[in-house]
Design a protein around this motif. Structure first.
Motif, PDB file in Angstrom:
ATOM      1  N   VAL A  21       2.225   7.575   7.760  1.00 17.79           N
ATOM      2  CA  VAL A  21       2.156   7.520   6.301  1.00 17.79           C
ATOM      3  C   VAL A  21       0.858   8.195   5.871  1.00 17.79           C
ATOM      4  O   VAL A  21      -0.203   7.949   6.451  1.00 17.79           O
ATOM      5  N   HIS A  22       0.973   9.054   4.870  1.00 17.85           N
ATOM      6  CA  HIS A  22      -0.165   9.776   4.322  1.00 17.85           C
ATOM      7  C   HIS A  22      -0.211   9.480   2.829  1.00 17.85           C
ATOM      8  O   HIS A  22       0.795   9.591   2.137  1.00 17.85           O
ATOM      9  N   VAL A  23      -1.387   9.101   2.347  1.00 15.50           N
ATOM     10  CA  VAL A  23      -1.583   8.773   0.935  1.00 15.50           C
ATOM     11  C   VAL A  23      -2.741   9.636   0.431  1.00 15.50           C
ATOM     12  O   VAL A  23      -3.771   9.731   1.095  1.00 15.50           O
ATOM     13  N   ALA A  24      -2.551  10.278  -0.717  1.00 16.09           N
ATOM     14  CA  ALA A  24      -3.613  11.088  -1.317  1.00 16.09           C
ATOM     15  C   ALA A  24      -3.580  10.883  -2.825  1.00 16.09           C
ATOM     16  O   ALA A  24      -2.545  10.512  -3.387  1.00 16.09           O
ATOM     17  N   ASP A  25      -4.717  11.138  -3.465  1.00 15.13           N
ATOM     18  CA  ASP A  25      -4.768  10.973  -4.916  1.00 15.13           C
ATOM     19  C   ASP A  25      -5.231  12.251  -5.596  1.00 15.13           C
ATOM     20  O   ASP A  25      -5.880  13.093  -4.990  1.00 15.13           O
ATOM     21  N   GLN A  26      -4.853  12.381  -6.863  1.00 14.89           N
ATOM     22  CA  GLN A  26      -5.347  13.456  -7.717  1.00 14.89           C
ATOM     23  C   GLN A  26      -4.989  13.139  -9.156  1.00 14.89           C
ATOM     24  O   GLN A  26      -3.813  12.890  -9.460  1.00 14.89           O
ATOM     25  N   ASP A  27      -5.993  13.145 -10.015  1.00 10.35           N
ATOM     26  CA  ASP A  27      -5.765  13.045 -11.455  1.00 10.35           C
ATOM     27  C   ASP A  27      -4.838  11.901 -11.844  1.00 10.35           C
ATOM     28  O   ASP A  27      -3.837  12.098 -12.532  1.00 10.35           O
ATOM     29  N   ALA A  28      -5.159  10.694 -11.399  1.00  8.30           N
ATOM     30  CA  ALA A  28      -4.405   9.483 -11.730  1.00  8.30           C
ATOM     31  C   ALA A  28      -2.980   9.496 -11.196  1.00  8.30           C
ATOM     32  O   ALA A  28      -2.092   8.846 -11.729  1.00  8.30           O
ATOM     33  N   ARG A  29      -2.781  10.230 -10.124  1.00 11.24           N
ATOM     34  CA  ARG A  29      -1.489  10.215  -9.436  1.00 11.24           C
ATOM     35  C   ARG A  29      -1.731   9.981  -7.954  1.00 11.24           C
ATOM     36  O   ARG A  29      -2.772  10.358  -7.418  1.00 11.24           O
ATOM     37  N   ALA A  30      -0.752   9.382  -7.312  1.00 12.49           N
ATOM     38  CA  ALA A  30      -0.854   9.115  -5.879  1.00 12.49           C
ATOM     39  C   ALA A  30       0.347   9.737  -5.176  1.00 12.49           C
ATOM     40  O   ALA A  30       1.485   9.542  -5.591  1.00 12.49           O
ATOM     41  N   LEU A  31       0.066  10.498  -4.133  1.00 15.83           N
ATOM     42  CA  LEU A  31       1.103  11.083  -3.297  1.00 15.83           C
ATOM     43  C   LEU A  31       1.240  10.218  -2.051  1.00 15.83           C
ATOM     44  O   LEU A  31       0.241   9.950  -1.373  1.00 15.83           O
ATOM     45  N   VAL A  32       2.461   9.792  -1.744  1.00 19.34           N
ATOM     46  CA  VAL A  32       2.727   9.025  -0.532  1.00 19.34           C
ATOM     47  C   VAL A  32       3.818   9.753   0.239  1.00 19.34           C
ATOM     48  O   VAL A  32       4.871  10.086  -0.322  1.00 19.34           O
ATOM     49  N   VAL A  33       3.550  10.021   1.521  1.00 22.21           N
ATOM     50  CA  VAL A  33       4.485  10.728   2.386  1.00 22.21           C
ATOM     51  C   VAL A  33       4.754   9.858   3.604  1.00 22.21           C
ATOM     52  O   VAL A  33       3.816   9.350   4.227  1.00 22.21           O
ATOM     53  N   ALA A  34       6.027   9.687   3.942  1.00 18.92           N
ATOM     54  CA  ALA A  34       6.414   8.975   5.168  1.00 18.92           C
ATOM     55  C   ALA A  34       7.084   9.975   6.107  1.00 18.92           C
ATOM     56  O   ALA A  34       7.980  10.715   5.694  1.00 18.92           O
ATOM     57  N   LEU A  35       6.651  10.003   7.357  1.00 18.83           N
ATOM     58  CA  LEU A  35       7.174  10.918   8.372  1.00 18.83           C
ATOM     59  C   LEU A  35       7.791  10.110   9.498  1.00 18.83           C
ATOM     60  O   LEU A  35       7.153   9.205  10.051  1.00 18.83           O
TER      61      LEU A  35
END
Length: 130
Positions: free
Chosen positions: A64-78
């Motif tokens: 699982v990878h979590v990143a943020d930018q400009d009040a948004r969160a990206l979550v990726v599951a592999l």
């Protein structure tokens, strides 16, 4: 996939029936740590839907990878399972959760990736009383 110049959290968990709950809790903790305030139940719902296809792929682990930018969160599951089976309705279900800004999936040589970009709100700065 490359993510640069962002706050990030990465972790690997065992692919089992408890994976979705573990991922949801860890993503919420990361967002809190970065100072974001989001609807935590919706974040957990999105995470559950991201993890379900990875568990269904029957690999041993999920990254699982979590990143943020400009009040948004990206979550990726592999899933770490090559040639995953299709999971056609997952994007419709993720997109139906109000916090979701966009979502997607693709099959990579190292397994299926399912991702969601979620809107969050920055915590208000506390007022300092004189």
């Amino acid at each position: 996939m490359a993510v640069r110049n962002r706050q990030v959290a990465n972790f690997t968990i065992t692919s089992d029936q408890w994976a979705a709950g573990k991922v949801g809790r860890r993503v919420v903790e990361a967002l809190r740590g970065w100072g974001y305030r989001a609807d935590e139940e919706e974040v957990k719902d999105v995470c559950r839907l991201l993890v379900e296809p990875a568990v269904a792929d029957e690999g041993k682990r999920i990254s699982v990878h979590v990143a943020d930018q400009d009040a948004r969160a990206l979550v990726v599951a592999l899933s770490h399972r090559p040639s995953p089976a299709p999971h056609d309705d997952v994007l419709t279900r993720i997109a139906a959760i109000p916090i979701t800004a966009s979502c997607g999936t693709d099959a990579a040589p190292d397994g299926r990736r399912v991702w969601a970009l979620m809107d969050t709100q920055l915590k208000a700065t506390p007022l300092v009383q004189p």
